[in-house]
Design a protein around this motif. Structure first.
Motif, PDB file in Angstrom:
ATOM      1  N   VAL A  52       0.893  -1.111   0.157  1.00  0.00           N
ATOM      2  CA  VAL A  52       0.038  -0.035  -0.154  1.00  0.00           C
ATOM      3  C   VAL A  52       0.807   1.322   0.046  1.00  0.00           C
ATOM      4  O   VAL A  52       0.785   2.214  -0.678  1.00  0.00           O
ATOM      5  CB  VAL A  52      -1.057  -0.198   1.092  1.00  0.00           C
ATOM      6  N   LEU A  53       1.817   1.164   0.759  1.00  0.00           N
ATOM      7  CA  LEU A  53       2.754   2.457   1.011  1.00  0.00           C
ATOM      8  C   LEU A  53       3.665   2.508  -0.555  1.00  0.00           C
ATOM      9  O   LEU A  53       3.785   3.515  -0.861  1.00  0.00           O
ATOM     10  CB  LEU A  53       4.001   2.358   2.040  1.00  0.00           C
ATOM     11  N   GLY A  55       2.389   1.534  -3.314  1.00  0.00           N
ATOM     12  CA  GLY A  55       1.458   1.917  -4.530  1.00  0.00           C
ATOM     13  C   GLY A  55       1.156   3.553  -4.066  1.00  0.00           C
ATOM     14  O   GLY A  55       0.976   4.327  -5.160  1.00  0.00           O
ATOM     15  N   THR A  56       1.203   4.026  -3.048  1.00  0.00           N
ATOM     16  CA  THR A  56       1.037   5.436  -2.537  1.00  0.00           C
ATOM     17  C   THR A  56       2.032   6.370  -3.182  1.00  0.00           C
ATOM     18  O   THR A  56       1.811   7.436  -3.654  1.00  0.00           O
ATOM     19  CB  THR A  56       0.779   5.459  -1.144  1.00  0.00           C
ATOM     20  N   TYR A  57       3.480   5.775  -2.842  1.00  0.00           N
ATOM     21  CA  TYR A  57       4.565   6.733  -3.245  1.00  0.00           C
ATOM     22  C   TYR A  57       5.155   6.484  -4.513  1.00  0.00           C
ATOM     23  O   TYR A  57       6.361   6.790  -4.678  1.00  0.00           O
ATOM     24  CB  TYR A  57       5.434   6.658  -1.922  1.00  0.00           C
ATOM     25  N   ARG A  60       5.772   9.438  -6.666  1.00  0.00           N
ATOM     26  CA  ARG A  60       7.017  10.183  -6.160  1.00  0.00           C
ATOM     27  C   ARG A  60       8.429   9.498  -6.298  1.00  0.00           C
ATOM     28  O   ARG A  60       9.294  10.312  -6.614  1.00  0.00           O
ATOM     29  CB  ARG A  60       6.821  10.498  -4.632  1.00  0.00           C
ATOM     30  N   PHE A  89       5.938  -0.542  -9.083  1.00  0.00           N
ATOM     31  CA  PHE A  89       4.677  -1.322  -8.087  1.00  0.00           C
ATOM     32  C   PHE A  89       4.848  -2.727  -8.807  1.00  0.00           C
ATOM     33  O   PHE A  89       4.700  -3.690  -7.843  1.00  0.00           O
ATOM     34  CB  PHE A  89       3.359  -0.513  -8.235  1.00  0.00           C
TER      35      PHE A  89
END
Length: 254
Positions: A52-53, A55-57, A60, A89
């Motif tokens: 999840v982290l 995928g979130t970043y 960036r 990812f």
């Protein structure tokens, strides 16, 4: 029986059979299956958080490694970073599959050592544990897992890149990827039973390389099962049991 015969189709099928023998064992011992689920569930939660982290970043991360694209047109820059973030990812997912076993075994070492011991007891008795201090055994297991991870990355990253090559990436690469991942899954899953027999990492690798048929038959099937959502969690106790049977009967009997 010669090595060439053992490593042929019959050897592959015997590896598949060992996996199903592990499934049969846990089916007959449901408490041991539940016992073996605990560390796999803990590892699953950790991996979900990590993915999840990631995928979130991922976007960036893609921006950080492509500063050269800052001056591009917005459409080209965003397209490049989207594709790079998606690839990042996807690589994370691949590494999650191939490292899940090592992490789960590290978390649940005592659980799976006990499970493997009970499998061996059912088959006639487990060999005595080597007289090695606990701290040294843990340190050796961590070191061996890190070395194995290095080998996994050495093969997996180039295969991941080749996956984007037309035709080859959709035909040859998935087969090679499954074989490589299956081999190293077997490396990890057989470590408990082999360490009980006092076999160091190099000797374990030599035995596995010398008998590739059952190793690949077992490992590739395990890899495919682990690709199924929650398959790695549900099948981990069976995989440990099957690997223990394989070591006892084929790779390092005694």
């Amino acid at each position: 029986m010669g090595r060439s015969a053992r490593s042929g189709a019959g050897g592959v099928l015997s590896g598949v059979r060992y996996f199903f023998e592990g499934l049969g064992w846990v089916a007959r011992h449901p408490r041991q299956w539940l016992f073996g689920l605990v560390p796999a569930l803990v590892a699953l939660v950790l991996y979900i958080i990590a993915l999840v982290l990631l995928g979130t970043y991922a976007g960036r991360i893609a921006a950080l490694v492509t500063p050269f694209a800052d001056g591009w047109s917005p459409g080209a820059r965003d397209a490049l970073r989207f594709l790079l973030g998606l690839a990042t990812f996807a690589l994370g997912l691949v590494l999650a599959v191939v490292t899940f076993t090592a992490v789960t075994l590290a978390i649940g070492g005592p659980f799976y050592e006990k499970l493997a011991e009970r499998v061996e007891d059912d088959l006639g008795g487990a060999p005595p544990e080597p007289d090695v201090p606990l701290w040294r055994s843990i340190a050796r297991s961590v070191r061996d897992s890190v070395i194995t991870l290095g080998y996994v990355l050495m093969f997996s990253v180039p295969l991941f890149v080749l996956g984007f090559v037309p035709v080859v990436g959709q035909t040859v690469v998935p087969v090679l990827g499954a074989a490589v991942s299956g081999f190293f899954l077997t490396v990890e899953l057989t470590a408990l039973a082999m360490e009980r027999r006092g076999l160091p990492r190099r000797r374990r690798f030599a035995l596995l390389r010398a008998d590739k048929g059952p190793v690949l038959g077992f490992g590739v099937l395990a890899f495919l099962v682990f690709l199924i959502p929650f398959g790695a969690v549900v099948a981990m106790p069976a995989a440990v049991a099957g690997a223990t049977v394989m070591v006892r009967h084929r790779l390092a009997p005694g």
